[in-house]
Each structure stands twice: as C-alpha cells, then as structure tokens.
Write a protein that holds these residues in place. Structure first.
Motif, PDB file in Angstrom:
ATOM      1  N   PHE A   1      77.289  93.076 208.337  1.00 15.85           N
ATOM      2  CA  PHE A   1      77.791  91.911 207.365  1.00 15.85           C
ATOM      3  C   PHE A   1      77.130  91.465 206.242  1.00 15.85           C
ATOM      4  O   PHE A   1      77.049  90.675 205.575  1.00 15.85           O
ATOM      5  N   ASN A   2      76.647  92.760 205.552  1.00 19.00           N
ATOM      6  CA  ASN A   2      75.919  92.828 204.268  1.00 19.00           C
ATOM      7  C   ASN A   2      76.847  92.422 203.269  1.00 19.00           C
ATOM      8  O   ASN A   2      76.458  91.845 202.089  1.00 19.00           O
ATOM      9  N   GLU A   3      78.278  92.663 203.135  1.00 19.05           N
ATOM     10  CA  GLU A   3      79.087  92.468 202.286  1.00 19.05           C
ATOM     11  C   GLU A   3      79.031  93.185 200.672  1.00 19.05           C
ATOM     12  O   GLU A   3      79.199  92.604 199.730  1.00 19.05           O
ATOM     13  N   GLY A   4      78.102  94.174 200.857  1.00 20.70           N
ATOM     14  CA  GLY A   4      77.812  94.912 199.691  1.00 20.70           C
ATOM     15  C   GLY A   4      76.631  94.391 198.758  1.00 20.70           C
ATOM     16  O   GLY A   4      76.517  95.166 197.759  1.00 20.70           O
TER      17      GLY A   4
ATOM     18  N   HIS B   1      68.879  86.895 206.181  1.00 14.70           N
ATOM     19  CA  HIS B   1      68.842  87.321 207.664  1.00 14.70           C
ATOM     20  C   HIS B   1      68.494  88.720 207.495  1.00 14.70           C
ATOM     21  O   HIS B   1      69.361  89.660 206.884  1.00 14.70           O
ATOM     22  N   MET B   2      67.284  88.943 208.270  1.00 10.55           N
ATOM     23  CA  MET B   2      67.171  90.464 208.357  1.00 10.55           C
ATOM     24  C   MET B   2      66.314  90.753 209.547  1.00 10.55           C
ATOM     25  O   MET B   2      66.131  89.840 210.263  1.00 10.55           O
ATOM     26  N   GLY B   3      66.496  92.142 209.909  1.00  9.50           N
ATOM     27  CA  GLY B   3      65.805  92.658 211.186  1.00  9.50           C
ATOM     28  C   GLY B   3      64.180  92.407 211.088  1.00  9.50           C
ATOM     29  O   GLY B   3      63.562  92.538 209.915  1.00  9.50           O
ATOM     30  N   GLU B   4      63.522  91.988 212.297  1.00  7.95           N
ATOM     31  CA  GLU B   4      61.949  91.475 212.116  1.00  7.95           C
ATOM     32  C   GLU B   4      61.288  92.923 212.031  1.00  7.95           C
ATOM     33  O   GLU B   4      60.455  92.544 211.074  1.00  7.95           O
TER      34      GLU B   4
ATOM     35  N   ILE C   1      70.981  90.268 204.917  1.00  2.00           N
ATOM     36  CA  ILE C   1      72.299  89.197 204.554  1.00  2.00           C
ATOM     37  C   ILE C   1      71.979  88.187 204.131  1.00  2.00           C
ATOM     38  O   ILE C   1      71.329  87.395 204.378  1.00  2.00           O
ATOM     39  N   ALA C   2      72.610  87.845 202.666  1.00  2.00           N
ATOM     40  CA  ALA C   2      72.312  86.731 201.739  1.00  2.00           C
ATOM     41  C   ALA C   2      73.364  85.792 202.377  1.00  2.00           C
ATOM     42  O   ALA C   2      74.609  86.168 202.142  1.00  2.00           O
ATOM     43  N   VAL C   3      72.952  84.525 202.625  1.00  5.79           N
ATOM     44  CA  VAL C   3      74.136  83.499 202.796  1.00  5.79           C
ATOM     45  C   VAL C   3      73.987  82.564 201.674  1.00  5.79           C
ATOM     46  O   VAL C   3      73.050  81.769 201.829  1.00  5.79           O
TER      47      VAL C   3
ATOM     48  N   VAL D   1      65.150  87.698 211.836  1.00  6.17           N
ATOM     49  CA  VAL D   1      64.341  86.623 211.238  1.00  6.17           C
ATOM     50  C   VAL D   1      65.402  85.937 210.272  1.00  6.17           C
ATOM     51  O   VAL D   1      65.922  86.871 209.235  1.00  6.17           O
ATOM     52  N   ARG D   2      65.291  84.566 210.130  1.00  7.23           N
ATOM     53  CA  ARG D   2      66.075  83.937 208.897  1.00  7.23           C
ATOM     54  C   ARG D   2      65.184  83.241 207.959  1.00  7.23           C
ATOM     55  O   ARG D   2      64.158  82.654 208.343  1.00  7.23           O
ATOM     56  N   PHE D   3      65.264  83.691 206.793  1.00 10.47           N
ATOM     57  CA  PHE D   3      64.407  82.983 205.657  1.00 10.47           C
ATOM     58  C   PHE D   3      65.206  82.009 204.927  1.00 10.47           C
ATOM     59  O   PHE D   3      66.272  82.331 204.622  1.00 10.47           O
TER      60      PHE D   3
END
Length: 108
Positions: free
Chosen positions: A15-18, A61-64, A36-38, A101-103
């Motif tokens: 889901f990274n979208e580049g 959103h990243m892996g811990e 993943i930047a939202v 993890v969500r930042f």
C-alpha cells in the motif's frame, strides 16, 4: 517468528503507492524506510466563512521493527512521485500490538 510476523512488511510494501519515506530520529541519522503516508481529509470539522470542511493530521504507518528509534519530534520526509518533498515532525506514536505503528504527523 509467528504465523503473521511477515504481515507488516507485506502491508507497507503493498500500500505504499510509490512514496519514498525518509525518517530522521531525534538523535540519529536519516534513512529511507518502507511506510505508508496517509493524507486523507477526514476527522474534525471546521467552519470557515460559512463553509465546513474536514481535516485530520497526516499519518505514517510502519512496521514496528523499522520504527523502534522513532518517537515524538523525529523528522519525516515524504517524497511523493512527481510532487515536491513534504517535511513533517512526529507528534505521537500509536503501536497496534500486532506489529504495526501509526504515527501522527505535523507539517513543518
């Protein structure tokens, strides 16, 4: 290694979208990460000049496993494909207990 231990890497890779995401810990060196930047526009409503609109803080959103040294105040640069680089600071860290993890971010 649990049955679902590879899911964070699969999730962020799919889901990274580049976007290229670079992080700089408060006391560390910059590095590129899989995240993943939202930038959705939903959440709290604000009324301006008789118009209402919804906004929310951007999120990463990243892996811990990739985010152990990232906390409030760390810098995040997002390089969306064919767009200018955007710089953010981490304002809060929310582990989900399942390897992600969500930042929440604030535009610098």
């Amino acid at each position: 290694m649990g049955l679902f231990s590879d899911l964070p890497a699969i999730f962020t890779g799919t889901f990274n979208e580049g976007d290229v995401v670079s992080v700089t810990p408060v006391s560390g060196s910059p590095r590129d990460v899989s995240g993943i930047a939202v930038f959705r526009r939903a959440g709290s409503l604000a009324a301006v000049d008789e118009m209402s609109f919804a906004t929310t803080d951007p999120e990463l959103h990243m892996g811990e496993a990739d985010s152990g040294d990232l906390d409030e105040g760390a810098l995040v640069s997002v390089h969306p494909a064919a767009l200018p680089v955007e710089q953010f600071k981490i304002t809060a860290r929310y582990p989900d207990g399942r390897g992600m993890v969500r930042f929440t971010l604030h535009l610098v």
